[in-house]
Write a protein that holds these residues in place. Structure first.
Motif, PDB file in Angstrom:
ATOM      1  N   THR A 133      11.312  34.103  21.196  1.00  0.00           N
ATOM      2  CA  THR A 133      11.798  32.728  21.275  1.00  0.00           C
ATOM      3  C   THR A 133      12.377  32.441  22.660  1.00  0.00           C
ATOM      4  OG1 THR A 133      12.287  32.696  18.906  1.00  0.00           O
ATOM      5  CG2 THR A 133      13.384  31.044  20.273  1.00  0.00           C
ATOM      6  N   GLY A 137       9.628  32.457  25.109  1.00  0.00           N
ATOM      7  CA  GLY A 137       8.787  31.273  24.941  1.00  0.00           C
ATOM      8  C   GLY A 137       9.328  30.076  25.696  1.00  0.00           C
ATOM      9  N   TYR A 138      10.661  29.907  25.681  1.00  0.00           N
ATOM     10  CA  TYR A 138      11.262  28.812  26.441  1.00  0.00           C
ATOM     11  C   TYR A 138      10.968  28.974  27.936  1.00  0.00           C
ATOM     12  CZ  TYR A 138      13.921  27.706  22.210  1.00  0.00           C
ATOM     13  OH  TYR A 138      14.282  27.357  20.937  1.00  0.00           O
ATOM     14  N   TYR A 176       8.531  30.733  29.263  1.00  0.00           N
ATOM     15  CA  TYR A 176       7.087  30.618  29.465  1.00  0.00           C
ATOM     16  C   TYR A 176       6.667  29.155  29.566  1.00  0.00           C
ATOM     17  CZ  TYR A 176       2.077  31.297  28.639  1.00  0.00           C
ATOM     18  OH  TYR A 176       0.711  31.290  28.754  1.00  0.00           O
ATOM     19  N   ASN A 177       7.170  28.335  28.661  1.00  0.00           N
ATOM     20  CA  ASN A 177       6.803  26.916  28.680  1.00  0.00           C
ATOM     21  C   ASN A 177       7.308  26.218  29.943  1.00  0.00           C
ATOM     22  OD1 ASN A 177       5.564  27.153  26.167  1.00  0.00           O
ATOM     23  ND2 ASN A 177       7.427  26.630  25.052  1.00  0.00           N
ATOM     24  N   SER A 178       8.520  26.575  30.384  1.00  0.00           N
ATOM     25  CA  SER A 178       9.060  25.963  31.603  1.00  0.00           C
ATOM     26  C   SER A 178       8.224  26.341  32.825  1.00  0.00           C
ATOM     27  CB  SER A 178      10.515  26.409  31.800  1.00  0.00           C
ATOM     28  OG  SER A 178      11.326  25.969  30.728  1.00  0.00           O
ATOM     29  N   GLN A 211       5.074  27.296  32.786  1.00  0.00           N
ATOM     30  CA  GLN A 211       3.765  26.663  32.672  1.00  0.00           C
ATOM     31  C   GLN A 211       3.821  25.213  33.104  1.00  0.00           C
ATOM     32  OE1 GLN A 211       0.613  28.198  31.455  1.00  0.00           O
ATOM     33  NE2 GLN A 211       0.176  26.412  32.727  1.00  0.00           N
ATOM     34  N   ASP A 212       4.899  24.499  32.739  1.00  0.00           N
ATOM     35  CA  ASP A 212       5.050  23.105  33.180  1.00  0.00           C
ATOM     36  C   ASP A 212       5.170  23.032  34.695  1.00  0.00           C
ATOM     37  OD1 ASP A 212       4.965  22.300  30.557  1.00  0.00           O
ATOM     38  OD2 ASP A 212       7.150  22.179  30.323  1.00  0.00           O
ATOM     39  N   ASN A 215       1.714  23.500  36.226  1.00  0.00           N
ATOM     40  CA  ASN A 215       0.918  22.281  36.087  1.00  0.00           C
ATOM     41  C   ASN A 215       1.346  21.224  37.104  1.00  0.00           C
ATOM     42  OD1 ASN A 215      -0.432  23.448  33.922  1.00  0.00           O
ATOM     43  ND2 ASN A 215       0.923  22.540  32.386  1.00  0.00           N
ATOM     44  N   LEU A 247       4.552  34.153  34.815  1.00  0.00           N
ATOM     45  CA  LEU A 247       3.949  33.729  33.551  1.00  0.00           C
ATOM     46  C   LEU A 247       3.310  34.915  32.835  1.00  0.00           C
ATOM     47  CD1 LEU A 247       3.579  30.946  32.120  1.00  0.00           C
ATOM     48  CD2 LEU A 247       1.256  30.949  33.014  1.00  0.00           C
ATOM     49  N   SER A 255       4.466  36.580  29.159  1.00  0.00           N
ATOM     50  CA  SER A 255       3.487  36.555  28.071  1.00  0.00           C
ATOM     51  C   SER A 255       3.154  37.951  27.563  1.00  0.00           C
ATOM     52  CB  SER A 255       2.195  35.870  28.546  1.00  0.00           C
ATOM     53  OG  SER A 255       1.587  36.614  29.590  1.00  0.00           O
ATOM     54  N   THR A 278       4.385  39.848  23.493  1.00  0.00           N
ATOM     55  CA  THR A 278       4.714  38.834  22.480  1.00  0.00           C
ATOM     56  C   THR A 278       3.972  39.061  21.167  1.00  0.00           C
ATOM     57  OG1 THR A 278       2.994  37.375  23.388  1.00  0.00           O
ATOM     58  CG2 THR A 278       5.241  37.102  24.234  1.00  0.00           C
TER      59      THR A 278
END
Length: 224
Positions: free
Chosen positions: A75, A78-79, A81-83, A85-86, A89, A159, A163, A166
């Motif tokens: 968890t 994951g936070y 990882y998402n940050s 990834q954003d 992008n 990243l 990952s 997991t």
């Protein structure tokens, strides 16, 4: 662990009764022990009349602990990882925009071989009177784009790091040296040795009692 192995049924506990639930909790805490060895390993033991159930409780305890830690850390990861990834992008959009800008500037000023971000070597094909200004524009945009590409590579590395591990079949949070197996022999002295020990102790105390009573009777029978 209690729910997964259906221990209430095994111990004839009514989970609808608060007293029985407390009894089961106390029973579990009494039978389940954890201690640390001199090598800082954790040793788990569980005492039960059923050897297979004792081993199943320990193995299930390890599985549940591993699953709990993995969910918690995944968890948090994951936070992050998402940050990341954003951010990647967002950087991809900026790099694409700068690539389009650089292409237009190079075509406009006919400058195709600028070395950036340093200015140690600049070779260019200059085609109009505004080429000096064009060199500066191309140099500045190229420098920013190059730095973005370098930073993006670092974010991609992060990243990949977040990952990893997991999935359930990847890195283990708990390393088990020996899985619990059903013991071949019960814990304790066993029936024969227990009966023999009780008989010896009974004979010893019975003999001691007879001797003391005999001595006392002799003592009080002596005329004074």
């Amino acid at each position: 662990v209690i729910q997964n192995l259906n221990l209430p049924a095994a111990y004839n506990i009514d989970m609808n009764d608060a007293g029985d639930r407390g009894k089961l909790k106390g029973m579990y805490e009494k039978r389940f022990k954890i201690k640390r060895s001199e090598y800082r390993h954790l040793m788990l033991t569980y005492t039960d009349t059923d050897p297979k159930r004792a081993a199943d409780v320990l193995n299930e305890h390890i599985r549940v602990t591993e699953e709990t830690y993995r969910q918690y850390y995944n968890t948090i990861k994951g936070y992050a990882y998402n940050s990341i990834q954003d951010k990647i992008n967002e950087m991809d959009s900026s790099i694409a925009a700068m690539t389009d800008t650089l292409g237009s500037l190079r075509d406009q000023y006919r400058i195709y071989d600028i070395v950036s971000p340093t200015r140690a070597s600049v070779g260019s094909s200059l085609g109009n009177v505004s080429s000096g200004y064009g060199v500066e524009q191309v140099q500045n945009i190229a420098s920013i784009k190059d730095q973005l590409v370098i930073d993006r590579a670092k974010y991609v590395s992060l990243l990949n790091e977040f990952s990893t591990g997991t999935k359930g079949d990847e890195l283990k949070f708990i390393q088990v040296t020996n899985m619990a197996t059903a013991p071949n022999d019960p814990e304790g002295l066993g029936l024969v040795l227990t009966v023999l020990g009780c008989a010896l102790l009974g004979f010893f105390f019975a003999t001691l009692y007879i001797l003391l009573m005999t001595y006392y009777r002799i003592l009080i029978s002596v005329q004074r």
